[in-house]
Design an enzyme around this catalytic site. Sequence first.
Site, PDB file in Angstrom:
ATOM      1  N   HIS A 101      66.966 105.877 -14.806  1.00  0.00           N
ATOM      2  CA  HIS A 101      67.756 107.106 -14.996  1.00  0.00           C
ATOM      3  C   HIS A 101      68.381 107.641 -13.698  1.00  0.00           C
ATOM      4  CE1 HIS A 101      66.600 107.125 -19.094  1.00  0.00           C
ATOM      5  NE2 HIS A 101      65.501 107.847 -19.017  1.00  0.00           N
ATOM      6  N   HIS A 171      69.443 113.541 -22.012  1.00  0.00           N
ATOM      7  CA  HIS A 171      68.064 113.210 -22.396  1.00  0.00           C
ATOM      8  C   HIS A 171      67.422 114.416 -23.096  1.00  0.00           C
ATOM      9  CE1 HIS A 171      64.267 111.243 -22.475  1.00  0.00           C
ATOM     10  NE2 HIS A 171      64.509 110.405 -21.472  1.00  0.00           N
ATOM     11  N   GLU A 307      69.486 109.105 -27.509  1.00  0.00           N
ATOM     12  CA  GLU A 307      70.334 109.067 -26.324  1.00  0.00           C
ATOM     13  C   GLU A 307      71.424 108.001 -26.446  1.00  0.00           C
ATOM     14  OE1 GLU A 307      67.533 108.778 -22.872  1.00  0.00           O
ATOM     15  OE2 GLU A 307      66.065 108.998 -24.492  1.00  0.00           O
TER      16      GLU A 307
END
Length: 342
Positions: A101, A171, A307
């Site tokens: 991420h 997220h 997501e």
Amino acid sequence: MPAWGDTVNGKEVVLRTLRSDILEVDVSSLGATLVAVRVKLSEEWIDVLMGYESLDRYLDNGKPNFSSCVGRCANRIAAGTFELDGETYTLDKNNGPHHLHGGTEGFWQQAFDVVSCTETSLTLSVSEPDGAMGYPGRVDVKVTYEVRGNELHFSYEGVTDKPTLLSMTNHGYWNLKGHHAGDVLDHKLMVAGSRTTAVDGSMAITGELLSVDGMALDLRGEPKLLRGAVEEAGPIDVNYCLDRPEGATDMLAARCVGPNGLIMDVWTDQPGLQVYTGNFIGMAEHPPTWWHGKGARWEKFGAVCLEPQLWPDGIHHKHFPSPILRPGETYRQHSWHVFTTE
């Protein structure tokens, strides 16, 4: 626009509420983070998103990527390294041996600038320099959140001055009963994907595409009870390869149905959808600051994350959609959630 607490990296952090008759969405400029999403259901407003009640909670050892904008690259990059145009780049390794991420100082840690703001729309921007978290090239990105009646839209843009990687998402941690109201195993879920991207024991993508035919992970068709899916398949944390209708640019990727009759449809132009059933929420091993906020304490399976994104780790798998962005190109992503009732 009101400030929300302190400055971060010399930039004032603001909190803005976007409104319609049906939705109220609180957005922080720190990490372009969704702080709350309130949906009007039978004259009652229900906050269906996990988040913290103050900026200090995000800054003082808050959960990374907690309903925030994720980047530069959503999901894992195996071994935290990749090769691009003959050069090898080593990234921040923040998930065991892997990069996850965007790293420990990904977009979730950045104070975004306000580009424009109305009652229903907020556009935020941030620039990340060449070498940030190990990525090549400077990137300039914009994130727009917009409320249109019962729809919450997410639009992303990005450009670079050097070949790099870019794949963004949000997220969000969703519970349609209200973030405070227990686990989501009583929710039903449909995901329009017939394959998943396989992972190894460390959660690195292997490149294999697995059919969900006959498997507990087959969530196509009518929404299925999450409790049954989790009991049969185990806790879910997997990327689905979406089955986009021929000729379509957007598609209904997922439908989540709460036991209260609230429905959240997820539409996207992306090829993948990471589905996570909150398997690690409330873990004792995590910092005590992570799993409580807005007057609630959250437990395992307390939310579901949906997501939209490129298939993970595409830089290592040439048959995947590519995350490579080059100078002169513009990265774009558009997804939206539609809230209705049964």
